[in-house]
Scaffold this motif. Structure first.
Motif, PDB file in Angstrom:
ATOM      1  N   ILE A 125       8.500 -52.950 -41.887  1.00 33.23           N
ATOM      2  CA  ILE A 125       9.757 -52.202 -41.212  1.00 33.23           C
ATOM      3  C   ILE A 125      10.492 -52.487 -41.871  1.00 33.23           C
ATOM      4  N   SER A 126      11.988 -51.565 -41.876  1.00 29.95           N
ATOM      5  CA  SER A 126      12.808 -51.993 -42.730  1.00 29.95           C
ATOM      6  C   SER A 126      14.158 -52.742 -42.036  1.00 29.95           C
ATOM      7  N   ALA A 127      14.564 -53.438 -43.028  1.00 27.83           N
ATOM      8  CA  ALA A 127      15.568 -54.300 -42.675  1.00 27.83           C
ATOM      9  C   ALA A 127      16.798 -54.243 -42.741  1.00 27.83           C
ATOM     10  N   MET A 128      17.066 -53.075 -43.191  1.00 29.91           N
ATOM     11  CA  MET A 128      18.711 -52.368 -43.244  1.00 29.91           C
ATOM     12  C   MET A 128      18.258 -51.696 -41.925  1.00 29.91           C
ATOM     13  N   ASP A 129      17.366 -50.673 -41.272  1.00 30.00           N
ATOM     14  CA  ASP A 129      17.236 -50.102 -39.986  1.00 30.00           C
ATOM     15  C   ASP A 129      17.568 -50.950 -38.974  1.00 30.00           C
ATOM     16  N   ILE A 130      17.056 -52.658 -39.165  1.00 27.32           N
ATOM     17  CA  ILE A 130      16.870 -53.353 -37.936  1.00 27.32           C
ATOM     18  C   ILE A 130      18.400 -53.711 -38.306  1.00 27.32           C
ATOM     19  N   GLU A 131      18.982 -54.194 -38.823  1.00 24.45           N
ATOM     20  CA  GLU A 131      20.745 -54.559 -38.980  1.00 24.45           C
ATOM     21  C   GLU A 131      21.051 -53.720 -38.179  1.00 24.45           C
ATOM     22  N   ARG A 132      21.095 -52.063 -38.763  1.00 27.61           N
ATOM     23  CA  ARG A 132      21.745 -51.451 -37.832  1.00 27.61           C
ATOM     24  C   ARG A 132      22.013 -51.085 -36.557  1.00 27.61           C
ATOM     25  N   PHE A 182      10.026 -58.706 -32.166  1.00 27.00           N
ATOM     26  CA  PHE A 182       9.218 -58.137 -32.814  1.00 27.00           C
ATOM     27  C   PHE A 182       8.711 -59.332 -33.736  1.00 27.00           C
ATOM     28  N   ALA A 183       9.749 -60.444 -33.423  1.00 25.33           N
ATOM     29  CA  ALA A 183      10.058 -61.757 -33.999  1.00 25.33           C
ATOM     30  C   ALA A 183       8.779 -62.820 -34.061  1.00 25.33           C
ATOM     31  N   SER A 184       8.629 -62.780 -32.034  1.00 25.40           N
ATOM     32  CA  SER A 184       7.839 -63.324 -31.307  1.00 25.40           C
ATOM     33  C   SER A 184       6.322 -63.248 -31.897  1.00 25.40           C
ATOM     34  N   VAL A 185       6.356 -61.319 -31.483  1.00 26.47           N
ATOM     35  CA  VAL A 185       4.937 -61.228 -32.183  1.00 26.47           C
ATOM     36  C   VAL A 185       4.173 -61.523 -33.888  1.00 26.47           C
ATOM     37  N   ILE A 186       5.200 -62.018 -34.604  1.00 25.72           N
ATOM     38  CA  ILE A 186       4.897 -61.677 -36.563  1.00 25.72           C
ATOM     39  C   ILE A 186       4.738 -63.116 -35.857  1.00 25.72           C
ATOM     40  N   GLU A 187       5.447 -64.069 -35.298  1.00 24.22           N
ATOM     41  CA  GLU A 187       5.410 -65.730 -35.569  1.00 24.22           C
ATOM     42  C   GLU A 187       3.348 -65.752 -34.313  1.00 24.22           C
ATOM     43  N   GLN A 212      -0.636 -56.847 -38.578  1.00 22.95           N
ATOM     44  CA  GLN A 212      -0.022 -57.311 -39.973  1.00 22.95           C
ATOM     45  C   GLN A 212       1.003 -56.961 -39.699  1.00 22.95           C
ATOM     46  N   ILE A 213       2.502 -56.974 -40.049  1.00 23.43           N
ATOM     47  CA  ILE A 213       4.104 -56.100 -40.108  1.00 23.43           C
ATOM     48  C   ILE A 213       4.689 -57.265 -41.233  1.00 23.43           C
ATOM     49  N   GLY A 214       5.386 -56.043 -42.242  1.00 23.42           N
ATOM     50  CA  GLY A 214       6.019 -56.809 -43.105  1.00 23.42           C
ATOM     51  C   GLY A 214       7.243 -56.069 -43.009  1.00 23.42           C
ATOM     52  N   LEU A 215       8.193 -56.934 -43.492  1.00 24.58           N
ATOM     53  CA  LEU A 215       9.383 -56.473 -43.143  1.00 24.58           C
ATOM     54  C   LEU A 215      10.228 -56.110 -45.179  1.00 24.58           C
ATOM     55  N   GLY A 244       4.849 -62.813 -41.867  1.00 24.70           N
ATOM     56  CA  GLY A 244       4.797 -64.521 -41.705  1.00 24.70           C
ATOM     57  C   GLY A 244       6.073 -64.729 -41.709  1.00 24.70           C
ATOM     58  N   ARG A 245       6.145 -66.472 -41.586  1.00 27.27           N
ATOM     59  CA  ARG A 245       6.633 -67.028 -41.699  1.00 27.27           C
ATOM     60  C   ARG A 245       8.042 -66.689 -42.098  1.00 27.27           C
ATOM     61  N   ALA A 246       7.805 -65.795 -42.921  1.00 27.22           N
ATOM     62  CA  ALA A 246       8.918 -65.527 -43.619  1.00 27.22           C
ATOM     63  C   ALA A 246      10.005 -64.277 -43.200  1.00 27.22           C
ATOM     64  N   ALA A 247       9.123 -63.937 -42.679  1.00 24.99           N
ATOM     65  CA  ALA A 247      10.204 -62.656 -42.533  1.00 24.99           C
ATOM     66  C   ALA A 247      10.345 -62.645 -40.843  1.00 24.99           C
ATOM     67  N   SER A 248       9.819 -63.445 -40.007  1.00 23.47           N
ATOM     68  CA  SER A 248      10.602 -64.148 -38.590  1.00 23.47           C
ATOM     69  C   SER A 248      11.278 -64.676 -39.225  1.00 23.47           C
ATOM     70  N   GLU A 249      11.378 -65.648 -39.518  1.00 23.58           N
ATOM     71  CA  GLU A 249      12.928 -66.739 -40.202  1.00 23.58           C
ATOM     72  C   GLU A 249      13.780 -65.563 -40.486  1.00 23.58           C
ATOM     73  N   TYR A 250      13.966 -64.061 -41.462  1.00 21.07           N
ATOM     74  CA  TYR A 250      14.451 -62.992 -41.981  1.00 21.07           C
ATOM     75  C   TYR A 250      15.028 -62.247 -40.068  1.00 21.07           C
TER      76      TYR A 250
END
Length: 297
Positions: free
Chosen positions: A160-167, A198-203, A210-213, A278-284
């Protein structure tokens, strides 16, 4: 080369659903019974003459129906049906479709999606009536996809794209622009709830997910790779279900061409290498939520 008649039947069904013609009408126009048509869709041997008639009526090439080369799909209904068919046999699914992957989305997202899809059809669209009718079929197909996914639990790799999520957070879960401010506030709340999901799913790290941001730029056109026991299948699609969805315009494609698969798998490998996990993605994601909350005040 040998043809897989069950898959010819799958394609016939997908293109029939996307044609807006009833099974009775198609059967009548090519001179067979509806029962015979359904048997063809179940994988019964089909005569070339019948296939050519279906090709003309459904406006799809004979090679596409046979699965020779690239399968071109101009209808969102046909595309989502083909995706459902291919997915049912997949052991692993690689998804690049932003900002939200439907298979991992919350039930609340699914409940809101039909409203947003209806909203996305312009009032002056020449095909508005057809597009609105298609939405009901698309929702049925999506619900069946999710039901089978939850039943089978194939592995899934979701980029998933961080920029898409922000928008998505900034604009909300919308089908068009210029909505009333009260509605926009509600849609932004829907978007926030989905990103929190999605943050909860990652956590939670569910088995097989497997989710990559990806914080860099991602392709604008989504694609999926389905890894089945005996082969891999790539789909590339302009149809999207997230913020400002598109189910009307564009042409999707499906192929098992080795070169296309190798190139896209190389892209996946590179995106996965640099993605937050993982944790880095959910924190982001939670920082995006916090930042968006501050900017909204």
């Amino acid at each position: 080369m040998g043809f897989r008649y069950d898959e010819i039947g799958d394609r016939l069904k997908a293109f029939r659903l996307g044609s807006a013609l009833s099974a009775d009408e198609i059967a009548r126009r090519i001179g067979i019974s509806r029962t015979a048509l359904y048997r063809l869709e179940k994988g019964e041997l089909v005569k070339l003459e019948t296939l050519e008639k279906l090709s003309d009526l459904l406006e799809v090439s004979v090679p596409t129906l046979l699965g020779v080369g690239i399968e071109w799909i101009p209808s969102a209904v046909s595309y989502f049906e083909r995706t459902r068919q291919v997915e049912e046999k997949a052991e692993q699914i690689v998804v690049l479709a932003g900002p939200i992957s439907f298979l991992l989305a919350s039930d609340r997202f699914e409940q809101s999606l039909e409203m947003v899809l209806n909203e996305s059809i312009p009032e002056d669209a020449s095909d508005r009536a057809r597009a609105l009718a298609d939405i009901g079929q698309i929702m049925e197909l999506l619900r069946e996809r999710k039901r089978v996914y939850r039943q089978r639990n194939p592995g899934i790799v979701n980029l998933i794209s961080a920029m898409d999520i922000e928008r998505f957070l900034r604009n909300g879960f919308i089908g068009r622009t210029f909505l009333p401010e009260k509605v926009l506030a509600e849609r932004r709340a829907l978007a926030r709830a989905e990103v929190e999901h999605f943050a909860s799913v990652i956590e939670d790290e569910p088995m097989g997910v497997q989710i990559g941001l990806v914080t860099g730029t991602l392709p604008h056109t989504g694609f999926q790779i389905f890894r089945q026991p005996d082969r891999k299948i790539l789909t590339i699609s302009p149809f999207r279900l997230g913020e400002q969805p598109n189910i009307r315009l564009g042409v999707a494609m499906l192929t098992s061409a080795p070169e296309a698969l190798a190139l896209h798998e190389r892209s996946v490998k590179e995106m996965w290498r640099t993605a937050l996990k993982g944790r880095a993605a959910s924190e982001y994601l939670r920082e995006l939520l916090a930042s968006n909350g501050r900017s909204a005040r």
